[in-house]
Write an enzyme that holds these catalytic residues in place. Structure first.
Site, PDB file in Angstrom:
ATOM      1  N   CYS A 139      10.287  15.704 -17.010  1.00 13.08           N
ATOM      2  CA  CYS A 139      10.091  16.798 -17.976  1.00 13.08           C
ATOM      3  C   CYS A 139      11.120  17.895 -17.759  1.00 13.08           C
ATOM      4  CB  CYS A 139       8.674  17.360 -17.854  1.00 13.08           C
ATOM      5  SG  CYS A 139       8.345  18.716 -18.999  1.00 13.08           S
ATOM      6  N   CYS A 142       9.769  21.429 -18.224  1.00 11.37           N
ATOM      7  CA  CYS A 142       8.974  21.908 -17.092  1.00 11.37           C
ATOM      8  C   CYS A 142       9.855  22.328 -15.925  1.00 11.37           C
ATOM      9  CB  CYS A 142       8.030  20.808 -16.600  1.00 11.37           C
ATOM     10  SG  CYS A 142       6.996  20.055 -17.868  1.00 11.37           S
ATOM     11  N   ASP A 143      10.892  21.552 -15.646  1.00 13.42           N
ATOM     12  CA  ASP A 143      11.594  21.688 -14.375  1.00 13.42           C
ATOM     13  C   ASP A 143      13.074  22.041 -14.479  1.00 13.42           C
ATOM     14  OD1 ASP A 143       9.214  20.956 -13.059  1.00 13.42           O
ATOM     15  OD2 ASP A 143       9.654  18.831 -13.322  1.00 13.42           O
TER      16      ASP A 143
END
Length: 326
Positions: A139, A142-143
């Site tokens: 992701c 997300c990261d």
């Protein structure tokens, strides 16, 4: 599980990620006494995530497992019953719905909230699994921010891979896309967007062979599947696997309407499925956003939809009873 055998519940929640536990919180506060079966991955994909920095209410960030424990405890505070266990069968031809837990305990549900999530597809490398959450991710949203001014690689050739690669250019100094073929599967528009970005480079006919590092990613080994030449990229600090997600909806195939991949289709802006009293939320029905905060939002909606459904069913039952005694 024997203590619940044969019981009928107002709301049964299948799955325990942000969507399922938010649904449990709202249903519990509505005095619906929900029971949650957490499934094979209690807490969902966030249990594999280290720092979560984009969820509101955690200004300093939070570890994924800690956040899911907070979700669980908040739902339990209002009376949600959360249990390790897996729904292994549902009989859809009768209501309340008969459900089997762990292939041995039968219960009934007046309403079911499906929050089984989706699982990222992985390559299956030992090194990939060992470094998940330590530089290996599925992701970028997300990261990606953890890899500012660093070299990262993206594995894949579809729309998801191109979207991830393009997003990562906001942070990374360089993004290398590894694709096992000579041509991308992504749409022309997504391809062109990636080709036009100076930060993105492509390695064709190339597969990830090993993720290097102890405790954190410190390079990758890749192999050209035409020449069998192995190359080490020793400055790579992040690896993003972008070969798709699989919604965990097999239990509902042939019963609930789904798209070609298996994401449950809901009606309009609601979480209603085509079956009365069955609602879907989170990544099981969201092929687009797949974020913890959006999953939690749909979990809230599912609980509210279930509450209204049960209230309407009760009103309808009372009207039938009144008509009977006239």
């Amino acid at each position: 599980m024997e203590d619940i055998a044969g019981k009928t519940f107002d709301v049964v929640i299948v799955g325990s990620g942000p969507a399922g536990l938010t649904a449990a919180l709202y249903a519990a506060r509505a005095d619906l006494s929900p029971i949650v079966f957490e499934g094979p991955e209690p807490g969902g994909q966030l249990m594999q995530t280290t720092d979560v920095e984009n969820y509101p209410g955690y200004p300093e960030g939070v570890m994924g497992p800690k956040m899911m424990q907070d979700f669980r405890e908040q739902a339990q505070r209002f009376g949600a019953d959360t249990r390790y266990g897996m729904v292994t069968n549902i009989e859809f031809d009768e209501r309340p719905y008969k459900m089997t837990i762990d292939e041995e305990v039968d219960i009934k549900a007046k309403a079911i909230i499906v929050s089984t999530g989706a699982s990222a597809k992985w390559l299956g490398l030992d090194s990939e699994q060992q470094l998940r959450g330590k530089g290996v991710s599925a992701c970028a949203t997300c990261d990606g921010a953890f890899f500012r001014d660093q070299h990262v690689v993206v594995v894949g050739g579809g729309d998801t891979a191109m979207e991830e690669a393009t997003f990562l250019t906001k942070f990374a100094s360089k993004v290398t896309v590894l694709h096992r073929r000579q041509e991308l599967r992504a749409s022309k528009a997504m391809q062109q967007r990636a080709f036009n970005d100076d930060k993105i480079e492509f390695m064709w006919d190339t597969e990830l062979e090993e993720v290097l590092g102890e405790g954190a990613v410190d390079g990758v080994k890749v192999i050209n599947n035409e020449t069998q030449e192995v190359t080490t990229l020793d400055d790579v600090k992040g690896v993003f696997i972008a070969i798709g997600h699989k919604p965990n909806t097999d239990l509902f195939k042939g019963v609930l309407e789904m798209d070609d991949v298996g994401y449950i289709q809901t009606k309009g802006q609601s979480t209603k499925t085509g079956m009365p009293g069955i609602f879907a939320c989170g990544d099981a029905m969201d092929a687009v956003y797949r974020q913890a905060v959006t999953a939690a939002g749909t979990g809230c909606k599912a609980a509210l939809d279930a509450e209204r459904y049960l209230a309407e069913a009760e009103v309808s039952k009372e009207a039938v009873a009144e008509e009977h005694w006239k």
